[in-house]
Design a protein around this motif. Structure first.
Motif, PDB file in Angstrom:
ATOM      1  N   THR A   1      32.885  35.011  34.665  1.00 45.41           N
ATOM      2  CA  THR A   1      33.153  33.758  33.959  1.00 45.41           C
ATOM      3  C   THR A   1      31.831  33.148  33.529  1.00 45.41           C
ATOM      4  O   THR A   1      30.753  33.695  33.813  1.00 45.41           O
ATOM      5  CB  THR A   1      33.886  32.756  34.870  1.00 45.41           C
ATOM      6  OG1 THR A   1      32.973  32.346  35.913  1.00 45.41           O
ATOM      7  CG2 THR A   1      35.142  33.372  35.496  1.00 45.41           C
ATOM      8  N   ALA A   2      31.914  31.993  32.897  1.00 41.11           N
ATOM      9  CA  ALA A   2      30.701  31.288  32.488  1.00 41.11           C
ATOM     10  C   ALA A   2      29.852  30.890  33.697  1.00 41.11           C
ATOM     11  O   ALA A   2      28.642  30.671  33.564  1.00 41.11           O
ATOM     12  CB  ALA A   2      31.059  30.057  31.660  1.00 41.11           C
ATOM     13  N   ALA A   3      30.459  30.824  34.865  1.00 43.39           N
ATOM     14  CA  ALA A   3      29.718  30.445  36.077  1.00 43.39           C
ATOM     15  C   ALA A   3      29.052  31.628  36.764  1.00 43.39           C
ATOM     16  O   ALA A   3      28.218  31.453  37.658  1.00 43.39           O
ATOM     17  CB  ALA A   3      30.660  29.755  37.066  1.00 43.39           C
ATOM     18  N   THR A   4      29.375  32.843  36.364  1.00 44.24           N
ATOM     19  CA  THR A   4      28.810  34.041  36.991  1.00 44.24           C
ATOM     20  C   THR A   4      27.308  34.111  36.745  1.00 44.24           C
ATOM     21  O   THR A   4      26.866  34.043  35.597  1.00 44.24           O
ATOM     22  CB  THR A   4      29.479  35.316  36.417  1.00 44.24           C
ATOM     23  OG1 THR A   4      30.881  35.257  36.683  1.00 44.24           O
ATOM     24  CG2 THR A   4      28.884  36.576  37.028  1.00 44.24           C
ATOM     25  N   PRO A   5      26.501  34.259  37.789  1.00 45.41           N
ATOM     26  CA  PRO A   5      25.056  34.412  37.579  1.00 45.41           C
ATOM     27  C   PRO A   5      24.744  35.733  36.874  1.00 45.41           C
ATOM     28  O   PRO A   5      25.272  36.784  37.244  1.00 45.41           O
ATOM     29  CB  PRO A   5      24.473  34.406  39.000  1.00 45.41           C
ATOM     30  CG  PRO A   5      25.528  33.750  39.841  1.00 45.41           C
ATOM     31  CD  PRO A   5      26.840  34.149  39.213  1.00 45.41           C
ATOM     32  N   VAL A   6      23.909  35.648  35.850  1.00 46.33           N
ATOM     33  CA  VAL A   6      23.461  36.823  35.105  1.00 46.33           C
ATOM     34  C   VAL A   6      21.937  36.835  35.075  1.00 46.33           C
ATOM     35  O   VAL A   6      21.289  35.819  35.317  1.00 46.33           O
ATOM     36  CB  VAL A   6      24.030  36.852  33.662  1.00 46.33           C
ATOM     37  CG1 VAL A   6      25.538  37.042  33.667  1.00 46.33           C
ATOM     38  CG2 VAL A   6      23.635  35.592  32.909  1.00 46.33           C
ATOM     39  N   PHE A   7      21.380  37.990  34.756  1.00 48.48           N
ATOM     40  CA  PHE A   7      19.933  38.169  34.710  1.00 48.48           C
ATOM     41  C   PHE A   7      19.515  38.476  33.279  1.00 48.48           C
ATOM     42  O   PHE A   7      20.153  39.257  32.588  1.00 48.48           O
ATOM     43  CB  PHE A   7      19.509  39.309  35.638  1.00 48.48           C
ATOM     44  CG  PHE A   7      19.838  39.034  37.081  1.00 48.48           C
ATOM     45  CD1 PHE A   7      18.945  38.357  37.899  1.00 48.48           C
ATOM     46  CD2 PHE A   7      21.051  39.424  37.617  1.00 48.48           C
ATOM     47  CE1 PHE A   7      19.259  38.077  39.215  1.00 48.48           C
ATOM     48  CE2 PHE A   7      21.378  39.156  38.931  1.00 48.48           C
ATOM     49  CZ  PHE A   7      20.476  38.484  39.741  1.00 48.48           C
ATOM     50  N   ASP A   8      18.415  37.870  32.860  1.00 41.92           N
ATOM     51  CA  ASP A   8      17.897  38.064  31.505  1.00 41.92           C
ATOM     52  C   ASP A   8      16.650  38.942  31.575  1.00 41.92           C
ATOM     53  O   ASP A   8      15.563  38.474  31.906  1.00 41.92           O
ATOM     54  CB  ASP A   8      17.575  36.718  30.867  1.00 41.92           C
ATOM     55  CG  ASP A   8      17.188  36.836  29.407  1.00 41.92           C
ATOM     56  OD1 ASP A   8      16.948  37.967  28.919  1.00 41.92           O
ATOM     57  OD2 ASP A   8      17.102  35.782  28.744  1.00 41.92           O
ATOM     58  N   LEU A   9      16.826  40.209  31.242  1.00 39.31           N
ATOM     59  CA  LEU A   9      15.725  41.164  31.294  1.00 39.31           C
ATOM     60  C   LEU A   9      14.818  41.079  30.074  1.00 39.31           C
ATOM     61  O   LEU A   9      13.829  41.804  29.987  1.00 39.31           O
ATOM     62  CB  LEU A   9      16.263  42.595  31.428  1.00 39.31           C
ATOM     63  CG  LEU A   9      16.651  43.048  32.833  1.00 39.31           C
ATOM     64  CD1 LEU A   9      17.748  42.217  33.443  1.00 39.31           C
ATOM     65  CD2 LEU A   9      17.033  44.504  32.841  1.00 39.31           C
ATOM     66  N   SER A  10      15.121  40.198  29.143  1.00 33.97           N
ATOM     67  CA  SER A  10      14.329  40.097  27.911  1.00 33.97           C
ATOM     68  C   SER A  10      13.172  39.108  28.008  1.00 33.97           C
ATOM     69  O   SER A  10      12.450  38.925  27.030  1.00 33.97           O
ATOM     70  CB  SER A  10      15.230  39.717  26.729  1.00 33.97           C
ATOM     71  OG  SER A  10      15.689  38.374  26.858  1.00 33.97           O
ATOM     72  N   LEU A  11      12.974  38.489  29.163  1.00 38.58           N
ATOM     73  CA  LEU A  11      11.851  37.555  29.300  1.00 38.58           C
ATOM     74  C   LEU A  11      10.542  38.270  29.003  1.00 38.58           C
ATOM     75  O   LEU A  11      10.369  39.434  29.347  1.00 38.58           O
ATOM     76  CB  LEU A  11      11.790  36.982  30.714  1.00 38.58           C
ATOM     77  CG  LEU A  11      13.024  36.262  31.255  1.00 38.58           C
ATOM     78  CD1 LEU A  11      12.708  35.659  32.614  1.00 38.58           C
ATOM     79  CD2 LEU A  11      13.533  35.228  30.305  1.00 38.58           C
ATOM     80  N   THR A  12       9.611  37.557  28.390  1.00 39.24           N
ATOM     81  CA  THR A  12       8.329  38.175  28.033  1.00 39.24           C
ATOM     82  C   THR A  12       7.125  37.445  28.610  1.00 39.24           C
ATOM     83  O   THR A  12       6.007  37.917  28.452  1.00 39.24           O
ATOM     84  CB  THR A  12       8.166  38.266  26.502  1.00 39.24           C
ATOM     85  OG1 THR A  12       8.218  36.939  25.958  1.00 39.24           O
ATOM     86  CG2 THR A  12       9.246  39.137  25.886  1.00 39.24           C
ATOM     87  N   THR A  13       7.345  36.293  29.261  1.00 41.69           N
ATOM     88  CA  THR A  13       6.207  35.577  29.840  1.00 41.69           C
ATOM     89  C   THR A  13       6.513  35.118  31.269  1.00 41.69           C
ATOM     90  O   THR A  13       7.673  34.901  31.631  1.00 41.69           O
ATOM     91  CB  THR A  13       5.815  34.333  29.013  1.00 41.69           C
ATOM     92  OG1 THR A  13       6.849  33.348  29.113  1.00 41.69           O
ATOM     93  CG2 THR A  13       5.522  34.679  27.563  1.00 41.69           C
TER      94      THR A  13
END
Length: 167
Positions: free
Chosen positions: A127-139
């Motif tokens: 759901t919208a509350a599910t924690p997700v990880f953003d592997l696209s960070l660059t800094t």
């Protein structure tokens, strides 16, 4: 403890995601095996201040900074080769950054293809509350600001997967 505390916010960041959780021994071995590369890492003849860290037994974070310089091209390729070699020596498979990483209802880090993630949403398991990880960070600054792990409704996942954004 803040990761990469000695690095400025603009330091570059690369995130590598393992196909499985690593044991504490594997994590320690992986980080130790990267030390020789990090100690000799250069960009355009300038030393790169590099450091590696592991999060949630799944994510290898590699930070690099060159005062008055830039990390690009060959120096990024060298870092990727070093990470791949270190992983291969331990039997670690690094997954594509297109794979979605999230926490299941028990809080365990899981991964899914985009098609599988859509099915999990349709089934109500994500759901919208599910924690997700953003592997696209660059800094490193993005990491410090909490952009790595957040509810799906507050990340790019909301837009791509038509999740109702969370406030």
């Amino acid at each position: 403890m803040q990761l990469f505390a000695a690095f400025p916010d603009e330091a570059r960041l690369w995130i590598f995601a393992a196909s499985r959780s690593l044991s504490p021994t594997e994590t320690q071995t992986l980080l130790a095996s990267l030390q020789p590369f990090l100690a000799s890492w250069q960009a355009h003849g300038l030393p790169v201040h590099g450091q590696a860290a592991m999060l949630h037994q799944r994510f290898l974070l590699l930070a690099g900074y060159v005062p008055n310089g830039e990390i690009s091209g060959c120096s990024i390729d060298a870092a990727t080769r070093a990470v791949n070699a270190a992983g291969q020596a331990l039997g670690i498979t690094w997954l594509s950054p297109l794979v979605i990483f999230y926490r299941d209802a028990e809080g365990t880090v899981q991964h899914a293809t985009r098609a599988q993630f859509r099915r999990l949403i349709a089934a109500g398991q994500v759901t919208a509350a599910t924690p997700v990880f953003d592997l696209s960070l660059t800094t490193v600054g993005e990491l410090r600001r909490g952009a790595f792990e957040k509810p799906a409704g507050q990340s790019w996942h909301a837009r791509v997967f038509s999740l109702t954004p969370q406030p």
